[in-house]
Motif scaffolding. Structure first.
Motif: not given
Length: 557
Positions: A371-375, A509-517, A531-534
């Motif tokens: 799901k993360a890659i899709s976003k 960093t992101a660990h759920d839908d909200e933090s990824l957005e 930039k790095i998005l982990e």
């Protein structure tokens, strides 16, 4: 003392269009390094880690479609080029690999930094050349320049690839104070290649053969985007004359091609209705194992199209090799083929159904890599270049279907080494955003990619960190073994936070839908630093999510 043939070597590189060199520090290579560094037409960069240096050069040459020079000192330094050299060979990317060496009389004499460098890359270069070690005769100078001409011409000839030039050098290695380098025009042996065209008699023969086939399946392999080829395959597909199945690395996906095949092609219950009479392929490898197995189990004939050279029998059904440019053959097909809407519609209806089901399944899925890659892909600008590491990164993107961005992946050898470095090399050739999507194992394996002094403001890195090699949970063999976690997944506890700090990268960093957005909101804004998005997930949960989505997508098929 300046060695003029070395200076002439560099002059000839410039004359032949080599404008970039990646140099790794060393003493024995000093005359070569200085000649490249002082040439006014060649941009030189220094990268200390030779393995990294070679992949950076590969990333540049892949985009420039011209050789990039690599220079290193003698000994094990040369061996560190090997993984990238093999990748370049199978991806057909031109490189000029220059290694300094001891003179022949000192090989095997326990002298420092001395190994057997002649032919060191074996069958993974197009050619190996040993430079003369003295120039007291005019014929030796002629020989040296002849070898350089042969090497660079060979690197550029179809199919392109790496060549090796091994240069034995004696002391002194450094010029005297005030000694000048004289860069002058030298003899340049040029090759003018003409494109292989289909003659009228050959057209007649091929047209007659085509009458035997009703269900035609076109499989483009890995290649760079090509507007002319895209136009031809879109016309073939939209008119129902052929089915075109496109993996993401083909860079030919469109609304007319089949892009979601990985979700349905492995199901034996529907394979019979999809069987072709004729497979037509061009380009290099494909990703989908299910597609390869399907093609190997058909009774279809197989025609492969390429300008020249060796053609592998990937699908075990190769019957005809046609030496012409793919765009020429596709134009010929458009003129000669008739519609077969029934066959085309079978594929297209399945593809459309999967596309709709996948979108719904991802919306309902729990947070994880898929799901993360899709976003992430939805947020990536269309003009960006996307580098994909091997294992799950490239597979997720292939599952997700149609892409507008150029997709780049080291599928020559399909290893995890060098993914970071190849993306870094790409940033040196473009101002467009370069996004690397990688797993944690591939990322940390190649961390020296950032150990240099050159700006990369357009680099964006997305790390899928599940603290393991998650792909092994998806392979039946290792997934069923009690040793899975220790000996296959190889659990690790690293995050990219310290690396980002060390190299001055912005870190999210992101660990759920909200933090990824939230993280994606400003990820592609311009910045001074990369930039790095982990994205942190758990390997077992990713495997469960992928399995569940696959079931949801294929239930209605």
């Amino acid at each position: 003392m300046v060695i003029q043939p070395i200076i002439d070597l560099v002059s000839l590189c410039a004359q032949k269009g080599i404008k970039n060199a990646i140099l790794s520090p060393g003493s024995r290579c000093a005359p070569i390094t200085l000649a490249f560094a002082r040439h006014p037409e060649i941009k030189c960069r220094t990268v200390s880690d030779e393995r990294t240096a070679a992949f950076i050069a590969l990333g540049m040459a892949q985009q420039l479609e011209k050789p990039v020079a690599l220079v290193c000192t003698s000994g094990s330094a040369a061996y560190n080029y090997a993984p990238a050299v093999a990748e370049a060979y199978f991806q057909q990317i031109p490189l000029l690999v220059i290694t300094a060496d001891r003179p022949a009389e000192w090989i095997d004499q326990w002298d420092g930094q001395t190994i057997r460098q002649s032919q060191i890359y074996g069958n993974h270069v197009k050619g190996s050349f040993d430079f003369p070690d003295e120039f007291s005769y005019a014929d030796k100078v002629w020989h040296a320049l002849r070898l350089v001409n042969e090497a660079i011409n060979l690197a550029n000839q179809y199919p392109a690839g790496p060549v090796h030039l091994n240069i034995p050098l004696r002391e002194p290695f450094y010029p005297e104070d005030g000694e000048q380098f004289e860069f002058k025009a030298v003899k340049n042996i040029e090759i003018f290649s003409t494109e292989s065209l289909i003659s009228s008699s050959q057209e007649t023969q091929l047209e007659e053969k085509l009458k035997s086939f009703q269900k035609i399946l076109i499989i483009p392999g890995q290649q760079r985007p090509n507007a002319e080829i895209q136009e031809s395959i879109d016309l073939l597909a939209s008119s129902g004359k052929a089915v075109v199945v496109t993996d993401t690395i083909s860079n030919l996906q469109s609304g007319h091609t089949i892009s979601f095949h990985d979700h349905f092609i492995g199901h034996t219950s529907i394979q019979q209705q999809l069987q072709p009479d004729l497979i037509i392929s061009f380009g290099k490898s494909i990703i989908s194992k299910s597609l390869k197995l399907f093609l190997r189990n058909t009774q279809a004939a197989h025609w492969h199209i390429q300008n020249a050279g060796y053609s592998p029998d990937t699908y075990q059904s190769l019957t005809t090799i046609i030496h012409t440019a793919p765009k020429n053959f596709l134009e010929f097909l458009n003129l000669k083929l008739s519609e077969n809407r029934a066959y085309f519609n079978r594929w297209k209806s399945l593809d459309d159904m999967v596309k709709e089901n996948l979108s719904n399944a991802l919306d309902k899925a729990n947070f994880g890599e898929y799901k993360a890659i899709s976003k992430v892909l939805k947020a990536t600008p269309d003009h960006a270049k996307i580098h994909l590491a091997n294992s799950m990164s490239v597979r997720y993107v292939n599952f997700l279907g149609l892409r507008n961005q150029e997709i780049i992946c080291n599928r020559g050898t399909s290893g995890i080494d060098g993914s970071n470095s190849t993306a870094v090399g790409c940033t040196f050739t473009t101002k467009a955003p370069v996004t690397l999507i990688t797993g944690d194992m591939a990322f940390f394996y190649d961390r020296n990619a950032f150990w240099h002094n050159y700006a990369m403001p357009n680099l964006r890195i997305v790390i899928l960190n599940n603290h393991a090699g998650g792909i092994f949970r998806l392979i039946d063999g290792p997934a069923k073994q009690p040793e899975l976690e220790e000996f296959f997944e190889t659990n690790q506890a690293l995050t990219a936070a310290n690396l980002a700090k060390d190299f001055g990268f912005e870190y999210i960093t992101a660990h759920d839908d909200e933090s990824l957005e939230i993280g994606l909101n400003e990820f592609y804004n311009e910045s001074i630093n990369p930039k790095i998005l982990e994205i942190t997930t758990e390997s077992p949960k990713n495997a469960e999510i992928l399995k569940k989505i696959k079931e949801m997508v294929t239930t209605s098929l």
